[in-house]
Design a protein around this motif. Structure first.
Motif, short mmCIF file in Angstrom:
data_model
loop_
_atom_site.label_atom_id
_atom_site.label_comp_id
_atom_site.label_asym_id
_atom_site.label_seq_id
_atom_site.Cartn_x
_atom_site.Cartn_y
_atom_site.Cartn_z
N ARG A 99 19.91 -76.62 61.24
CA ARG A 99 18.83 -77.05 62.14
C ARG A 99 19.31 -77.84 63.34
NH1 ARG A 99 14.25 -79.09 58.21
NH2 ARG A 99 14.71 -77.45 56.72
N GLY A 100 20.63 -77.94 63.48
CA GLY A 100 21.16 -78.61 64.67
C GLY A 100 21.02 -80.12 64.66
N VAL A 101 20.91 -80.72 63.47
CA VAL A 101 20.88 -82.19 63.40
C VAL A 101 22.29 -82.72 63.71
CG1 VAL A 101 20.48 -84.16 61.84
CG2 VAL A 101 19.02 -82.12 61.69
N PRO A 102 22.42 -83.72 64.56
CA PRO A 102 23.74 -84.23 64.93
C PRO A 102 24.52 -84.76 63.72
CG PRO A 102 22.05 -85.17 66.35
CD PRO A 102 21.34 -84.42 65.28
N ARG A 103 25.85 -84.67 63.82
CA ARG A 103 26.71 -84.92 62.67
C ARG A 103 26.50 -86.29 62.01
NH1 ARG A 103 32.36 -82.63 61.19
NH2 ARG A 103 32.73 -83.89 59.33
N ALA A 104 26.44 -87.34 62.79
CA ALA A 104 26.33 -88.67 62.20
C ALA A 104 25.04 -88.80 61.40
CB ALA A 104 26.38 -89.74 63.30
N ARG A 105 23.98 -88.24 61.95
CA ARG A 105 22.68 -88.27 61.28
C ARG A 105 22.71 -87.43 60.00
NH1 ARG A 105 18.29 -90.57 59.98
NH2 ARG A 105 16.40 -89.32 59.92
#
Ligand code: ADP
Ligand code: ADP
Length: 229
Positions: A107-113
């Motif tokens: 879903r394209g959630v950024p890596r840190a999150r």
């Protein structure tokens, strides 16, 4: 609306003499714990595939959170439905952490999150220490806990457990069922448990639907249905 609303749903596979599901009418209210039980061939997998949007009814209507599943709505509903599988379906080449981050990557959630959410969910299922291991290094019960963390990491409102304890011994199964029950309450989930095991339905659900050869043969409160002679 109810989370699931099957209205006279039928499904026949091409070349099959009889429907896999025949005229199924069943409602699953928000926040409920519903069991779907039946022997092999009863139509349980077909019901799961309809809810997942992998199959469409050829008669009747299935509403998911009030919507008919179609090209415009399928993805949004899939995103809100967490699936737990019998054979866990973990990726062997990925660590436990990377298995749980996978749906967030898609879903394209950024890596840190992603990593923070995955760690939070591994803690939730008691596997915070196992983030760096690989699936082959885990027991069956631990693999299923990873499967549950992966199913919940996207914050679904519906958790669909498809024979989720069928590959586990009774003691491990009981632990997984207790975990599902705790999570259902904590997160106010709608829980649908599909199984061939009566004791699973008895342990976890308030309502049950009994399927036999594609027919809904009984439905109601679990205690009443299981008490019946
Ligand atoms: P269950 O999960 O309860 O064992 P299924 O939904 O898998 O039941 O199967 C219901 C009926 O549909 C069975 O008669 C089965 O043989 C048939 N069926 C299931 N999947 C397919 C398929 N992909 N193609 C043809 N027939 C199928
Ligand atoms: P009836 O078919 O006479 O409504 P049920 O025992 O099936 O009897 O339903 C009793 C109550 O439980 C109803 O208020 C109904 O809305 C609710 N109910 C029915 N199915 C489910 C379900 N799968 N999960 C939770 N509640 C349900």
């Amino acid at each position: 609306p109810d989370v699931l609303d099957f209205q006279n749903v039928s499904k026949t596979y091409p070349g099959q003499p009889r429907p896999a599901l025949n005229d199924l009418t069943l409602r699953v209210p928000r926040g409920s714990r519903t069991g779907v039980i039946g022997r092999s061939g009863a139509g349980k997998s077909t019901l799961v595939r309809l809810i997942s949007g992998l199959e469409t009814p050829d008669a009747g209507r299935l509403l998911v959170r009030g919507d008919a599943l179609g090209p415009a709505t399928r993805a949004a509903h899939q995103a809100r439905t967490g699936l737990v599988f019998q054979q866990f379906n973990l990726l062997a080449q990925r660590t436990v952490l990377r298995n749980v981050t996978l749906p967030l990557e898609l879903r394209g959630v950024p890596r840190a999150r992603r990593d923070a959410l995955a760690r939070e969910h591994l803690d939730l299922v008691g596997l915070g220490e196992y983030a760096g291991r690989y699936p082959a290094q885990l027991s069956g019960g631990q693999k299923q806990r990873v499967g549950i963390a992966r199913a919940l990491v996207t914050a679904p409102d519906l958790l669909l457990a498809d024979e989720a304890t069928s590959a586990l011994d009774p003691e491990t199964s009981a632990g997984i069922l207790n975990l599902l029950l705790d999570l259902q309450r904590e997160r106010d989930l709608t829980l649908v448990i599909v199984t061939h095991q009566l004791e699973v339905v008895r342990a976890v659900t308030t309502h049950v639907a009994v399927l036999d050869a594609g027919q809904l043969v009984e439905t109601g409160e679990t205690a009443a249905v299981l008490r019946a002679p």
